[in-house]
Write a protein that holds these residues in place. Structure first.
Motif, short mmCIF file in Angstrom:
data_model
loop_
_atom_site.label_atom_id
_atom_site.label_comp_id
_atom_site.label_asym_id
_atom_site.label_seq_id
_atom_site.Cartn_x
_atom_site.Cartn_y
_atom_site.Cartn_z
N ARG A 1 0.91 -1.17 -0.13
CA ARG A 1 0.08 0.04 -0.02
C ARG A 1 0.91 1.13 0.23
NH1 ARG A 1 -3.48 2.65 4.67
NH2 ARG A 1 -4.96 3.92 3.46
N SER B 1 -5.53 -3.54 5.99
CA SER B 1 -5.48 -4.22 4.54
C SER B 1 -5.80 -5.42 4.48
CB SER B 1 -4.11 -3.80 3.81
OG SER B 1 -3.81 -2.49 3.75
N SER C 1 -9.27 -5.76 4.67
CA SER C 1 -9.74 -4.82 3.34
C SER C 1 -10.67 -3.50 4.18
CB SER C 1 -10.94 -5.55 2.52
OG SER C 1 -10.25 -6.63 1.91
N ASP D 1 -8.68 -1.05 4.61
CA ASP D 1 -8.18 -0.22 3.55
C ASP D 1 -7.62 -1.25 2.38
OD1 ASP D 1 -8.06 2.07 5.34
OD2 ASP D 1 -6.25 1.49 6.27
N GLN D 2 -7.61 -0.63 1.17
CA GLN D 2 -7.32 -1.60 0.11
C GLN D 2 -5.73 -1.45 -0.30
OE1 GLN D 2 -9.48 -3.75 -1.43
NE2 GLN D 2 -10.96 -3.04 0.09
N ILE D 3 -5.18 -2.43 -0.61
CA ILE D 3 -3.95 -2.53 -1.16
C ILE D 3 -3.76 -2.02 -2.69
CG2 ILE D 3 -3.09 -4.37 0.45
CD1 ILE D 3 -3.02 -6.20 -1.98
#
Length: 510
Positions: free
Chosen positions: A276, A309, A312, A314-316
């Protein structure tokens, strides 16, 4: 229960005499005597629910219906509102930050007393200059006071909170878990600030569950249990074992003892080239069935960002996640839970619990879909599951219908752990699972983690408590500035090896 407080010819900065506070059905503080001298760091210890936070809320004016007498500088004082307490020179630094995220640092520091120009407009130039002086007192002179608080780290925000209190020029400062969001370097900076304040004659009440901090910074310690004062002693007359015994009422043996359990060669999670941008880059590691894997790193290394992450939140930007050997793409946290991964956040109040809801609602919050029939869901059918989990976590009081915001911090953390045990996931990511809890609650959480992995499930642990890491983990991967730089096997995991590796040195760094 406790012996009478010794009287002295010296005038105390603070004397609380026979102070009591009752809630419906509960005597939270029972005839407590508590005195603090000028120029003294006085530690106040006790398990969550012991009454120390209630006692300090009385001092801060939040509870006006207390009984007993309070003297500030020898004069009897009525502390029936926060403003009255502030006028008497009492400053409170709470564990949960009171800063407004979407306004500037200087506006937070000077809230309620911003300088005016022409009696109508804020004198921004003067406000910024004053804010810079306050920031300098806590070693944050590099920060721009016009930045929003949301733009700074949680560590810096904790120091800004302290600077805000110092701005009101208090005589007595209460610090409630002030190091909970600080790295070891920042803790030492805070201790330097405390020593300077002590030298200026301020009285400092220091609340912490980190006993090593107490021995480093405190002059005197008072222990509370079940709403009463157990004892008050010079710090030189106690040791860790005696403090723990006074807090919990019995010895806590082998607190960080590492227990052997079977770890399978079966791989339950693997990440490849996980990235990320700006947070972590090209991360690779695996997790095995029955294993406690710690991701070890200094504050800001990217541990929490990786955890968020993986589920999910936060998105990679690139990389692959494999669950039980199958490449997996979760679109959101809900899918991750259904896929067998849970995440206990480091911030229970913002992201972990619905505080105004009941214990039952919180414990069942991750399994509503699982136990629903179409659009119908009847939580009453699962009261046995709730009771089982809160009994397992020793939540007190064990009342499923009680609102979570009425519990102490340690019991809230137990409810959060009960929630994830009820979710029945295979992989549990624990982000600072014992931050800000007492030794008894910490032991309960550790025992729950050990039972969890003995069932063949797996844990990824993120913790700044090095003895906790040494006692619980089976393997450590070292994260530094967003990159995995090494790995330490179980037999080589010590506090020293973890610290050396986290600083980018030692034999286990690539």
């Amino acid at each position: 229960m406790a012996e009478a407080m010794p009287r002295s010819e010296e005038r105390y900065a603070l004397e609380m005499r026979s102070v009591s506070k009752r809630f419906p059905g509960t005597l939270a503080v029972n005839k407590v005597d508590f005195c603090v001298k000028k120029g003294e760091v006085h530690a106040l210890l006790g398990e969550n629910g012991a009454g120390k936070s209630t006692l300090m809320k009385v001092l801060s004016g939040l509870y006006s219906d207390y009984t007993g007498d309070i003297y500030i500088d020898g004069e009897k004082s009525l502390l029936h509102s926060p403003n009255m307490a502030k006028e008497y020179g009492i400053g409170m630094v709470y564990q949960e930050l009171s800063l407004a995220q979407r306004i500037s640092i200087y506006e937070n520091l000077l809230v309620g007393r911003l300088p005016k120009k022409n009696a109508l407009f804020i004198d921004k130039k003067k406000a910024v200059a004053e804010a810079k002086e306050l920031l300098k007192q806590v070693g944050l002179e590099h920060l721009d006071p016009t930045m929003d608080v949301s733009e700074i780290s949680q560590c810096d925000a904790q120091l800004v909170e302290i600077a805000k209190v110092l701005g009101s020029k208090p005589k007595i400062i209460v610090m409630d878990e002030p190091t909970s969001a600080l790295s070891s370097e920042e803790v030492q900076r805070l201790f330097g600030i405390i020593r300077n304040l002590k030298a200026q004659g301020l009285a400092i009440i220091y609340i912490s569950h980190h006993l090593a901090e107490i021995f480093e910074i405190a002059d005197t310690v008072t222990i509370m249990r079940d709403g009463e004062r157990v004892d008050t002693l010079p710090i030189s007359e106690v040791n860790t074992e005696s403090l723990v015994e006074k807090m919990v009422g019995k010895p806590v043996n082998n607190f960080y003892t590492r227990e052997a359990h079977e770890i399978s060669s079966e791989e339950v999670l693997r990440v490849e080239d996980y990235t990320r941008w700006g947070f972590f880059h090209h991360v690779n590691f695996s997790l095995h069935k029955g294993e406690v894997l710690v991701i070890c790193g200094l504050a800001g290394a990217g541990r929490t960002e990786i955890a968020r992450s993986l589920v999910s939140i936060d998105q990679i930007n690139q990389g692959k996640l494999f669950i039980h050997g199958k490449e997996t793409h979760f679109r959101n946290f809900g899918e991750a839970i259904k896929g067998g991964i849970g995440y206990l956040s480091e911030n229970r109040k913002l992201y972990g619990l619905a505080l105004p809801q009941t214990v039952q609602d919180n414990v069942l919050s991750c399994v509503i879909d699982k136990y629903s029939k179409g659009i119908l869901y009847n939580p009453a059918k699962h009261t046995a599951l709730v009771q089982e989990k809160i009994d397992e976590m020793q939540v007190y009081p064990a009342d499923p219908q009680r609102q979570v915001n009425s519990f102490s911090g340690g019991n809230q953390q137990k409810v959060l752990m009960a929630k994830w045990l009820a979710a029945d996931v295979d992989i549990l990511i624990l982000d600072e699972p014992t931050r800000g809890v007492d030794v008894g609650a910490k032991q309960t959480i550790h025992e729950a983690i050990r039972r969890f992995v003995k069932q063949g499930k797996s844990v990824i642990l993120l913790s700044s408590d090095l003895p906790e890491v040494v006692g619980l983990c089976d393997r450590a991967v070292i994260l530094r500035e967003g990159h995995i730089i090494g790995e330490i096997p179980k037999e080589a995991i010590t506090e020293n090896s973890l610290l050396i590796a986290a600083n980018g040195e030692g034999e286990y760094v690539k």
